[in-house]
Scaffold this motif. Sequence first.
Motif, short mmCIF file in Angstrom:
data_model
loop_
_atom_site.label_atom_id
_atom_site.label_comp_id
_atom_site.label_asym_id
_atom_site.label_seq_id
_atom_site.Cartn_x
_atom_site.Cartn_y
_atom_site.Cartn_z
N GLY A 141 7.95 -1.51 13.61
CA GLY A 141 8.42 -1.11 14.93
C GLY A 141 9.73 -0.34 14.94
N GLY A 142 10.34 -0.16 13.78
CA GLY A 142 11.57 0.61 13.75
C GLY A 142 11.30 2.08 14.03
N LYS A 157 10.87 -2.06 20.22
CA LYS A 157 10.45 -3.45 20.01
C LYS A 157 10.07 -3.62 18.55
N LEU A 158 10.78 -4.50 17.87
CA LEU A 158 10.47 -4.83 16.48
C LEU A 158 9.54 -6.03 16.43
N VAL A 161 7.19 -12.87 15.27
CA VAL A 161 8.44 -12.89 16.02
C VAL A 161 8.75 -11.46 16.42
N TYR A 162 9.39 -11.31 17.58
CA TYR A 162 9.65 -9.99 18.13
C TYR A 162 11.13 -9.87 18.51
N LEU A 163 11.59 -8.63 18.54
CA LEU A 163 12.93 -8.35 19.04
C LEU A 163 12.81 -7.15 19.97
N GLN A 164 12.91 -7.40 21.26
CA GLN A 164 12.93 -6.33 22.25
C GLN A 164 14.36 -5.85 22.39
N MET A 165 14.56 -4.57 22.14
CA MET A 165 15.90 -4.00 22.17
C MET A 165 15.97 -2.95 23.27
#
Length: 122
Positions: A8-9, A19-20, A79-83
């Motif tokens: 997702g990068g 979103k990673l 696991v996700y990271l919404q930035m």
Amino acid sequence: QVQLVESGGGSVQAGGSLKLSCAASGRISSTYAMGWFRQAPGKEREFVAGISWSRNALYYTESVKGRFTISRDNAKKMVYLQMNSLKPEDTAVYYCAASNRGDPRPDEYDYWGQGTQVTVSS
């Protein structure tokens, strides 16, 4: 052996979103915590966010509070990271991490992914 694979990068302009995602596999405890770290060029790796198995415990570094959101899907071992509202200073390689002890705090991680590049231009 535990494997963590990030995706997702990419490159985005300041103010944009990414979103990673991270997929976990292998011999990991049933209540593992997950987290995200990042490392910018010339800087040490820093903790970004962590989440417990139950999602009851969440930790964020101060600089991303209100902009980033960590979440997880236990059934999918993701696991996700919404930035959101990304800034040039968010540019870094982002790493997924897992804690067998189930503690999502910054110093409790045992396993790391290979990382995915996030570049934010002004």
